[in-house]
Design a protein around this motif. Structure first.
Motif, mmCIF file in Angstrom:
data_model
loop_
_atom_site.group_PDB
_atom_site.id
_atom_site.type_symbol
_atom_site.label_atom_id
_atom_site.label_comp_id
_atom_site.label_asym_id
_atom_site.label_seq_id
_atom_site.Cartn_x
_atom_site.Cartn_y
_atom_site.Cartn_z
ATOM 1 N N ARG A 1 -105.969 -9.194 -1.155
ATOM 2 C CA ARG A 1 -105.412 -7.860 -0.819
ATOM 3 C C ARG A 1 -105.820 -6.598 -1.845
ATOM 4 N N GLU A 2 -105.657 -7.107 -3.732
ATOM 5 C CA GLU A 2 -105.774 -6.403 -4.157
ATOM 6 C C GLU A 2 -107.219 -5.976 -4.503
ATOM 7 N N CYS A 3 -107.692 -7.011 -4.542
ATOM 8 C CA CYS A 3 -109.470 -6.400 -4.689
ATOM 9 C C CYS A 3 -109.550 -5.057 -3.298
ATOM 10 N N GLU A 4 -109.238 -6.196 -2.146
ATOM 11 C CA GLU A 4 -109.339 -4.778 -0.885
ATOM 12 C C GLU A 4 -108.485 -3.499 -1.215
ATOM 13 N N GLU A 5 -108.174 -3.218 -1.603
ATOM 14 C CA GLU A 5 -107.273 -2.092 -2.295
ATOM 15 C C GLU A 5 -108.379 -1.367 -2.975
ATOM 16 N N VAL A 6 -108.381 -1.682 -4.346
ATOM 17 C CA VAL A 6 -109.917 -0.861 -5.174
ATOM 18 C C VAL A 6 -110.848 -1.095 -4.684
ATOM 19 N N ILE A 7 -111.342 -1.593 -3.398
ATOM 20 C CA ILE A 7 -112.599 -1.552 -2.660
ATOM 21 C C ILE A 7 -112.162 0.188 -2.232
ATOM 22 N N ALA A 8 -111.500 -0.251 -1.231
ATOM 23 C CA ALA A 8 -111.342 0.779 -0.257
ATOM 24 C C ALA A 8 -111.124 2.239 -1.609
ATOM 25 N N LEU A 9 -110.510 2.285 -2.398
ATOM 26 C CA LEU A 9 -109.600 3.637 -3.302
ATOM 27 C C LEU A 9 -111.397 3.442 -3.940
ATOM 28 N N SER A 10 -112.333 3.039 -4.069
ATOM 29 C CA SER A 10 -113.580 3.296 -4.871
ATOM 30 C C SER A 10 -113.861 4.086 -3.854
ATOM 31 N N LYS A 11 -114.047 3.903 -2.461
ATOM 32 C CA LYS A 11 -114.829 4.343 -1.735
ATOM 33 C C LYS A 11 -114.243 5.587 -1.416
ATOM 34 N N LYS A 12 -112.669 6.226 -1.510
ATOM 35 C CA LYS A 12 -112.025 7.306 -1.171
ATOM 36 C C LYS A 12 -112.509 8.350 -2.881
ATOM 37 N N TYR A 13 -111.950 7.718 -3.243
ATOM 38 C CA TYR A 13 -112.057 8.468 -5.222
ATOM 39 C C TYR A 13 -113.257 8.314 -5.288
ATOM 40 N N PRO A 14 -114.589 8.893 -6.292
ATOM 41 C CA PRO A 14 -115.947 9.002 -6.589
ATOM 42 C C PRO A 14 -115.143 8.386 -8.020
ATOM 43 N N GLU A 15 -114.519 9.424 -8.947
ATOM 44 C CA GLU A 15 -113.895 8.661 -10.467
ATOM 45 C C GLU A 15 -113.364 7.227 -10.191
ATOM 46 N N ILE A 16 -112.626 6.748 -9.538
ATOM 47 C CA ILE A 16 -112.277 5.789 -9.624
ATOM 48 C C ILE A 16 -113.721 4.541 -9.255
#
Length: 272
Positions: free
Chosen positions: A23-38
């Motif tokens: 679940r945490e991995c999916e969260e990171v992937i989703a946020l990386s697609k949303k935020y270029p900084e991540i």
């Protein structure tokens, strides 16, 4: 969302290491697609990991690197939209190959350091013991030389006594209060007039005093030498004595006296 706080939380590093839950991995992937900084931070962490891997001596091939980056890019691009009628399928996160290489290299380096420390300690321990043995050998060699010289001297003195007609005159301090346990032997050859003294027991004196040997004959006591109390069980040669009915030792000022100090009489022995 506070992007910098999320980056500083350490989740991105754990994601790269494969230590997060699905679940945490999916969260990171989703946020990386949303935020270029991540996304940029994830790429920098990956680059840093590969740089560390290069320093540890285990360098993955370009094909392995390409597969890792392709896998990460596919994770960034895939849409996480689970069907409404079916439960979400858990995403499997595979441990990155570079991590296995880094762990193995770290273990090898650690074991190498332990081995180096162990052998260094063993080397210095052996070196110290070898140095101690050399010093002990030198001391024993010096003692052997001293004992050999003393043995040769005693052997010569013994031959001297055997070759002459020496009479042993024991002198004791039992009759005097000064040193009741004092014992000294005089060996006198009447023909050659040679005199030797062997100290068995004499107390040490102050620096300003000496033991003086007297040959007591018809003309009274004659000083025939200074006796050294520390030279025990050896023969000290004195001056010649033409005649003597007895021998005695007194304590005198440093260097001896012309006449004996009778109150400092230590031992006396009559010639039989």
């Amino acid at each position: 969302m506070d992007i910098q706080s999320y980056i500083a939380s350490g989740k991105l590093e754990l994601f790269v290491l494969g230590e997060l839950s699905d679940r945490e991995c999916e969260e990171v992937i989703a946020l990386s697609k949303k935020y270029p900084e991540i996304k940029r931070e994830l790429e920098e962490i990956e680059d840093a990991m590969f740089a560390f891997d290069d320093k540890t001596g285990v360098k993955p091939s370009e094909a392995v690197k390409g597969k890792i980056f392709d896998s990460l890019s596919m994770d960034f691009e895939e849409e996480i939209e689970p069907a409404a009628s079916t439960p979400p399928v858990a995403k499997q996160v595979v441990l990155q190959p570079w991590k296995q290489f880094a762990v193995a290299s770290s273990i090898v380096a650690f074991l190498a350091i332990l081995a180096a420390v162990y052998f260094a300690v063993q080397y210095y321990d052996v070196e110290e013991r070898f140095t101690a043995l050399l010093e002990e050998r030198n001391v024993l060699s010096q003692e052997l030389d001293v004992n050999q010289a003393r043995y040769n001297e005693l052997d010569e003195q013994f031959e001297t006594l055997l070759s002459g007609d020496y009479e042993r005159v024991p002198m004791l301090g039992e009759s005097f209060e000064l040193q009741k346990n004092a014992r000294v032997d005089v060996f006198w050859d009447k023909g050659s007039q040679n005199v030797f003294v062997s100290v068995n027991q004499l107390a040490s004196l102050d620096e300003g005093q000496d033991y003086q040997l007297w040959a007591i004959g018809d003309d009274g006591p004659v000083g025939i030498g200074i006796v050294k109390p520390g030279e025990t069980l050896t023969l000290q040669q004195m001056e010649a004595a033409a005649s003597a009915g007895a021998f005695a030792i007194t304590i005198e000022p440093k260097g001896g006296s012309e006449a004996p100090t009778l109150e400092n009489l230590v031992v006396i022995g009559e010639v039989v």
